[in-house]
Scaffold this motif. Structure first.
Motif, short mmCIF file in Angstrom:
data_model
loop_
_atom_site.label_atom_id
_atom_site.label_comp_id
_atom_site.label_asym_id
_atom_site.label_seq_id
_atom_site.Cartn_x
_atom_site.Cartn_y
_atom_site.Cartn_z
N GLY A 219 0.87 -1.16 0.00
CA GLY A 219 0.00 0.00 0.00
C GLY A 219 0.91 1.21 0.00
N ASP A 220 1.07 1.83 1.19
CA ASP A 220 2.04 2.92 1.28
C ASP A 220 3.44 2.42 1.63
N ARG A 221 3.58 1.12 1.90
CA ARG A 221 4.88 0.48 2.11
C ARG A 221 4.85 -0.90 1.45
N LEU A 222 6.03 -1.40 1.14
CA LEU A 222 6.17 -2.72 0.52
C LEU A 222 6.66 -3.72 1.54
N SER A 223 5.87 -4.77 1.76
CA SER A 223 6.24 -5.85 2.68
C SER A 223 6.15 -7.17 1.92
N ILE A 224 7.11 -8.06 2.17
CA ILE A 224 7.14 -9.35 1.49
C ILE A 224 7.36 -10.44 2.53
N ALA A 225 6.52 -11.46 2.49
CA ALA A 225 6.66 -12.62 3.37
C ALA A 225 7.19 -13.80 2.57
N GLU A 244 13.22 -7.88 13.37
CA GLU A 244 14.03 -6.99 12.53
C GLU A 244 13.17 -6.04 11.70
N PHE A 245 11.96 -6.47 11.40
CA PHE A 245 11.06 -5.66 10.58
C PHE A 245 9.71 -5.53 11.28
N PRO A 246 9.66 -4.76 12.39
CA PRO A 246 8.44 -4.70 13.20
C PRO A 246 7.23 -4.16 12.45
N THR A 248 6.13 -5.06 9.71
CA THR A 248 5.42 -6.15 9.04
C THR A 248 4.46 -6.89 9.96
N ALA A 249 4.55 -6.64 11.27
CA ALA A 249 3.63 -7.31 12.20
C ALA A 249 2.19 -6.94 11.90
N SER A 250 1.96 -5.69 11.49
CA SER A 250 0.59 -5.27 11.18
C SER A 250 0.11 -5.82 9.84
N VAL A 251 1.04 -6.36 9.04
CA VAL A 251 0.69 -6.92 7.73
C VAL A 251 0.51 -8.43 7.81
N PHE A 252 1.47 -9.11 8.46
CA PHE A 252 1.48 -10.58 8.47
C PHE A 252 1.28 -11.19 9.85
N GLY A 253 1.24 -10.38 10.94
CA GLY A 253 1.22 -10.95 12.27
C GLY A 253 2.56 -11.58 12.59
N ASP A 254 2.55 -12.65 13.37
CA ASP A 254 3.79 -13.35 13.72
C ASP A 254 4.09 -14.52 12.81
N VAL A 257 7.41 -16.81 9.65
CA VAL A 257 8.59 -16.37 10.38
C VAL A 257 9.38 -15.36 9.56
N TRP A 258 9.53 -15.62 8.27
CA TRP A 258 10.47 -14.86 7.44
C TRP A 258 9.76 -13.79 6.63
N ARG A 259 10.34 -12.60 6.65
CA ARG A 259 9.74 -11.48 5.93
C ARG A 259 10.76 -10.36 5.76
N VAL A 260 10.35 -9.31 4.98
CA VAL A 260 11.18 -8.12 4.82
C VAL A 260 10.26 -6.93 4.65
N ASP A 261 10.67 -5.81 5.21
CA ASP A 261 9.98 -4.53 5.00
C ASP A 261 10.87 -3.70 4.09
#
Length: 316
Positions: A219-225, A244-246, A248-254, A257-261
């Motif tokens: 949306g206004d930021r790019l997050s990838i799981a 490391e990428f807090p 992304t918690a609002s995007v993917f929850g917990d 495990v692996w993701r990037v903001d």
């Protein structure tokens, strides 16, 4: 129209302009030239481009100015019938801004109005409908990178008779890295400008099945799981965790495990992200580019049916 608005003619024969007196700048006319003549039927010009704002050159400012223009034009004309991104190649082979190339169209007959990301800021472009659409149609010849960006249309009556060119298929992982990198680098600026949110799953064929491999949300930021199998070491490939990428918690929850903001407008490092995704896909068992599949869910965005021409990847 120029006479009605009190605009004066200026520029040169090869680059005519209309002196508008607007703070955002004068209007430009694009005459029919070598690249345009095969697509026209009697028209003298294929575009009249009127700058509507001159924001700062950074991606965030450009995206915000485009979004403001979108809101104003939509309030006057209603929801656009077509939206998307020109990618790195605009109509008639024109170059596009590096920060992103979003566009919105109010399709009509015989003319179409387009809100486009111009080189200095958003522009309203009046264009005869057929030449622009004929040019786009003819890019469906199947060569790599023939069409870039993405194209979405809704069920508006204005889209009756709208044609869609064929796409192209990436033939190497190098091609995927380039096309995916260009797409991801501009994506948060473009989604911000357009006022949309993309949810794009990628599936990876491993010879036996095609499980979910990535989930791209922007949306206004790019997050990838990342949903790589246990045999893959995501940390070694550059993936991080929610610690490391807090954001992304609002995007993917917990979970996963692996993701990037990757950040907001102007922040993603597209080539590095693409290299990470391609390396992960190959480690997960994808042996060729057609093994990386865009989920069909990504084709429906805010009432538009979207084709991601610029990626050169199959959809399923």
């Amino acid at each position: 129209m120029a006479a009605e608005w009190g605009w004066a003619w200026g520029g040169t024969p090869d680059a005519p302009a209309l002196i508008t007196g607007r703070a955002s700048g004068d209007a430009r006319l694009r005459p029919v030239g070598d690249y345009e003549k095969r697509h026209v039927d009697g028209e003298s010009y294929v575009e009249l481009a009127v700058p509507v704002a001159v924001p700062a050159p950074d991606a965030a400012a450009q995206a915000a100015a485009f979004r403001a223009a979108k809101e104003e034009v939509t309030a006057a004309l209603g929801k656009p019938s077509v939206m998307g991104s020109h990618g790195d190649m605009g109509p008639f082979y024109d170059s596009q801004p590096l920060w992103g190339a979003p566009f919105l169209r109010w399709r009509g007959r015989p003319d179409t109005l387009e809100l486009r990301a111009g080189k200095s800021g958003p522009e309203l472009v009046l264009q005869p409908t057929d030449p622009a659409e004929n040019w786009f149609w003819r890019q469906g010849h199947g060569e790599e990178h023939a069409i870039s960006g993405f194209f979405g249309s809704n069920r508006d009556q204005a889209n009756v008779g709208l044609g869609f060119p064929g796409g192209w298929t990436a033939r190497s992982w190098e091609t995927v890295t380039r096309s995916l990198g260009e797409f991801l680098e501009a994506l948060p600026a473009e989604t911000t400008a357009l006022g949309i949110r993309l949810g794009m799953p990628f599936y990876g064929r491993d010879g036996r099945s095609a499980p979910l491999l990535f989930d791209v949300v922007c949306g206004d930021r790019l997050s990838i799981a990342c949903f790589a199998p246990d045999a893959v070491d995501p940390a070694a490939l550059g993936w991080g965790t929610v610690a490391e990428f807090p954001h992304t918690a609002s995007v993917f929850g917990d979970d996963p495990v692996w993701r990037v903001d990757a950040g907001g407008p102007g922040e993603p490092k597209g080539h590095a992200l693409a290299e990470m995704l391609v390396a992960t896909a190959r480690a997960a068992g994808a042996s060729e580019p057609t093994d990386l599949i865009i989920g069909g869910e990504a084709g429906y965005v805010d009432g538009y049916h979207v084709t991601y021409y610029g990626l050169g990847l199959p959809t399923g």
